[in-house]
Scaffold this motif. Structure first.
Motif, PDB file in Angstrom:
ATOM      1  N   ARG A   1       0.828  -1.213   0.000  1.00 23.95           N
ATOM      2  CA  ARG A   1       0.000   0.000   0.000  1.00 23.95           C
ATOM      3  C   ARG A   1       0.860   1.260   0.000  1.00 23.95           C
ATOM      4  NH1 ARG A   1      -4.229   1.065  -1.736  1.00 23.95           N
ATOM      5  NH2 ARG A   1      -4.830   2.473  -0.103  1.00 23.95           N
ATOM      6  N   TRP A   2       2.024   1.209   0.635  1.00 25.42           N
ATOM      7  CA  TRP A   2       2.902   2.368   0.715  1.00 25.42           C
ATOM      8  C   TRP A   2       3.472   2.719  -0.657  1.00 25.42           C
ATOM      9  CZ3 TRP A   2       4.040   5.908   4.322  1.00 25.42           C
ATOM     10  CH2 TRP A   2       5.151   6.702   4.114  1.00 25.42           C
ATOM     11  N   PHE A   3       3.878   1.703  -1.423  1.00 30.31           N
ATOM     12  CA  PHE A   3       4.567   1.947  -2.674  1.00 30.31           C
ATOM     13  C   PHE A   3       3.653   1.978  -3.893  1.00 30.31           C
ATOM     14  CE2 PHE A   3       8.082   0.408  -0.018  1.00 30.31           C
ATOM     15  CZ  PHE A   3       8.922   1.502  -0.165  1.00 30.31           C
ATOM     16  N   THR A   4       2.398   1.625  -3.761  1.00 33.62           N
ATOM     17  CA  THR A   4       1.496   1.722  -4.902  1.00 33.62           C
ATOM     18  C   THR A   4       0.889   3.123  -4.919  1.00 33.62           C
ATOM     19  OG1 THR A   4      -0.308   0.784  -3.599  1.00 33.62           O
ATOM     20  CG2 THR A   4       0.896  -0.716  -5.020  1.00 33.62           C
ATOM     21  N   PRO A   5       0.806   3.717  -6.085  1.00 32.23           N
ATOM     22  CA  PRO A   5       0.254   5.071  -6.149  1.00 32.23           C
ATOM     23  C   PRO A   5      -1.244   5.083  -5.861  1.00 32.23           C
ATOM     24  CG  PRO A   5       0.668   4.224  -8.344  1.00 32.23           C
ATOM     25  CD  PRO A   5       1.209   3.212  -7.380  1.00 32.23           C
ATOM     26  N   ASP A   6      -1.688   6.184  -5.316  1.00 31.75           N
ATOM     27  CA  ASP A   6      -3.116   6.345  -5.077  1.00 31.75           C
ATOM     28  C   ASP A   6      -3.817   6.576  -6.408  1.00 31.75           C
ATOM     29  OD1 ASP A   6      -2.883   6.182  -2.296  1.00 31.75           O
ATOM     30  OD2 ASP A   6      -2.368   8.290  -2.157  1.00 31.75           O
ATOM     31  N   SER A   7      -5.038   6.116  -6.501  1.00 30.99           N
ATOM     32  CA  SER A   7      -5.799   6.353  -7.722  1.00 30.99           C
ATOM     33  C   SER A   7      -6.320   7.788  -7.713  1.00 30.99           C
ATOM     34  CB  SER A   7      -6.959   5.366  -7.820  1.00 30.99           C
ATOM     35  OG  SER A   7      -7.925   5.663  -6.838  1.00 30.99           O
ATOM     36  N   ALA A   8      -6.730   8.252  -8.871  1.00 35.09           N
ATOM     37  CA  ALA A   8      -7.282   9.606  -8.971  1.00 35.09           C
ATOM     38  C   ALA A   8      -8.522   9.742  -8.099  1.00 35.09           C
ATOM     39  CB  ALA A   8      -7.606   9.923 -10.428  1.00 35.09           C
ATOM     40  N   ALA A   9      -9.325   8.688  -8.041  1.00 35.93           N
ATOM     41  CA  ALA A   9     -10.533   8.732  -7.214  1.00 35.93           C
ATOM     42  C   ALA A   9     -10.176   8.858  -5.733  1.00 35.93           C
ATOM     43  CB  ALA A   9     -11.372   7.473  -7.448  1.00 35.93           C
ATOM     44  N   ASP A  10      -9.127   8.148  -5.294  1.00 36.81           N
ATOM     45  CA  ASP A  10      -8.696   8.257  -3.895  1.00 36.81           C
ATOM     46  C   ASP A  10      -8.195   9.666  -3.581  1.00 36.81           C
ATOM     47  OD1 ASP A  10      -9.287   5.609  -3.422  1.00 36.81           O
ATOM     48  OD2 ASP A  10      -7.229   4.911  -3.718  1.00 36.81           O
ATOM     49  N   LEU A  11      -7.419  10.228  -4.498  1.00 33.48           N
ATOM     50  CA  LEU A  11      -6.893  11.577  -4.273  1.00 33.48           C
ATOM     51  C   LEU A  11      -8.019  12.604  -4.221  1.00 33.48           C
ATOM     52  CD1 LEU A  11      -3.788  11.410  -6.608  1.00 33.48           C
ATOM     53  CD2 LEU A  11      -3.772  11.482  -4.114  1.00 33.48           C
ATOM     54  N   ALA A  12      -9.010  12.468  -5.074  1.00 31.91           N
ATOM     55  CA  ALA A  12     -10.135  13.403  -5.070  1.00 31.91           C
ATOM     56  C   ALA A  12     -10.984  13.224  -3.820  1.00 31.91           C
ATOM     57  CB  ALA A  12     -10.993  13.194  -6.320  1.00 31.91           C
ATOM     58  N   ARG A  13     -11.185  11.987  -3.419  1.00 30.10           N
ATOM     59  CA  ARG A  13     -12.034  11.705  -2.270  1.00 30.10           C
ATOM     60  C   ARG A  13     -11.404  12.203  -0.967  1.00 30.10           C
ATOM     61  NH1 ARG A  13     -13.503   7.185  -3.817  1.00 30.10           N
ATOM     62  NH2 ARG A  13     -11.703   5.971  -3.210  1.00 30.10           N
ATOM     63  N   THR A  14     -10.070  12.239  -0.903  1.00 29.79           N
ATOM     64  CA  THR A  14      -9.398  12.655   0.323  1.00 29.79           C
ATOM     65  C   THR A  14      -9.113  14.148   0.362  1.00 29.79           C
ATOM     66  OG1 THR A  14      -7.252  12.075  -0.623  1.00 29.79           O
ATOM     67  CG2 THR A  14      -8.343  10.409   0.741  1.00 29.79           C
ATOM     68  N   GLY A  15      -9.694  14.921  -0.551  1.00 34.23           N
ATOM     69  CA  GLY A  15      -9.600  16.377  -0.476  1.00 34.23           C
ATOM     70  C   GLY A  15      -8.313  16.967  -0.989  1.00 34.23           C
ATOM     71  N   ARG A  16      -7.690  16.347  -1.971  1.00 41.14           N
ATOM     72  CA  ARG A  16      -6.437  16.880  -2.515  1.00 41.14           C
ATOM     73  C   ARG A  16      -6.677  17.652  -3.804  1.00 41.14           C
ATOM     74  NH1 ARG A  16      -1.871  12.967  -1.965  1.00 41.14           N
ATOM     75  NH2 ARG A  16      -0.707  14.763  -2.690  1.00 41.14           N
ATOM     76  N   CYS A  17      -7.923  17.974  -4.094  1.00 44.16           N
ATOM     77  CA  CYS A  17      -8.265  18.654  -5.345  1.00 44.16           C
ATOM     78  C   CYS A  17      -7.603  20.029  -5.438  1.00 44.16           C
ATOM     79  CB  CYS A  17      -9.774  18.788  -5.489  1.00 44.16           C
ATOM     80  SG  CYS A  17     -10.619  17.198  -5.659  1.00 44.16           S
ATOM     81  N   GLU A  18      -7.658  20.790  -4.367  1.00 46.70           N
ATOM     82  CA  GLU A  18      -7.107  22.144  -4.406  1.00 46.70           C
ATOM     83  C   GLU A  18      -5.601  22.115  -4.646  1.00 46.70           C
ATOM     84  OE1 GLU A  18      -7.183  25.992  -4.880  1.00 46.70           O
ATOM     85  OE2 GLU A  18      -8.975  24.782  -4.570  1.00 46.70           O
ATOM     86  N   GLU A  19      -4.938  21.169  -4.060  1.00 48.34           N
ATOM     87  CA  GLU A  19      -3.493  21.016  -4.268  1.00 48.34           C
ATOM     88  C   GLU A  19      -3.181  20.758  -5.743  1.00 48.34           C
ATOM     89  OE1 GLU A  19      -0.018  17.903  -2.815  1.00 48.34           O
ATOM     90  OE2 GLU A  19      -1.952  17.926  -1.808  1.00 48.34           O
ATOM     91  N   TYR A  20      -3.996  19.917  -6.382  1.00 50.06           N
ATOM     92  CA  TYR A  20      -3.782  19.612  -7.797  1.00 50.06           C
ATOM     93  C   TYR A  20      -4.199  20.782  -8.692  1.00 50.06           C
ATOM     94  CZ  TYR A  20      -2.088  14.889  -7.276  1.00 50.06           C
ATOM     95  OH  TYR A  20      -1.294  13.814  -6.982  1.00 50.06           O
ATOM     96  N   ARG A  21      -5.192  21.556  -8.278  1.00 51.75           N
ATOM     97  CA  ARG A  21      -5.561  22.754  -9.051  1.00 51.75           C
ATOM     98  C   ARG A  21      -4.424  23.775  -9.038  1.00 51.75           C
ATOM     99  NH1 ARG A  21     -10.769  21.866  -6.651  1.00 51.75           N
ATOM    100  NH2 ARG A  21     -12.163  21.085  -8.264  1.00 51.75           N
ATOM    101  N   GLN A  22      -3.802  23.956  -7.884  1.00 49.30           N
ATOM    102  CA  GLN A  22      -2.671  24.881  -7.793  1.00 49.30           C
ATOM    103  C   GLN A  22      -1.492  24.389  -8.626  1.00 49.30           C
ATOM    104  OE1 GLN A  22      -1.917  25.245  -3.617  1.00 49.30           O
ATOM    105  NE2 GLN A  22      -3.702  26.554  -3.249  1.00 49.30           N
TER     106      GLN A  22
END
Length: 77
Positions: free
Chosen positions: A24-45
């Motif tokens: 789990r540590w070395f596998t990348p998070d999916s786009a859905a996981d990143l969006a669900r965990t509130g990282r959208c603003e970071e990616y917008r910036q």
């Protein structure tokens, strides 16, 4: 259960737990996981910085940024 069998079982359980954690540590998070965990603003910036010709703070390529932003829009974030 003998002491030796108990040690063997506990060792196997610990080894499996460490393997799952490492996977789990070395596998990348999916786009859905990143969006669900509130990282959208970071990616917008990061997208705005890339459009301005600057380096983004996150280690993501433009395709990954676009994928995460599409997923953020799909989820309504």
């Amino acid at each position: 259960m003998s002491r030796r069998t108990l040690k063997l079982v506990l060792s196997v359980v610990l080894l499996v737990a460490v393997a799952v954690y490492a996977y789990r540590w070395f596998t990348p998070d999916s786009a859905a996981d990143l969006a669900r965990t509130g990282r959208c603003e970071e990616y917008r910036q990061a997208d705005q910085r890339l459009e301005a010709g600057l380096d983004s703070e996150i280690a993501a390529d433009p395709a990954e940024i676009a994928m995460v932003l599409d997923e953020c829009d799909r989820q309504g974030h």
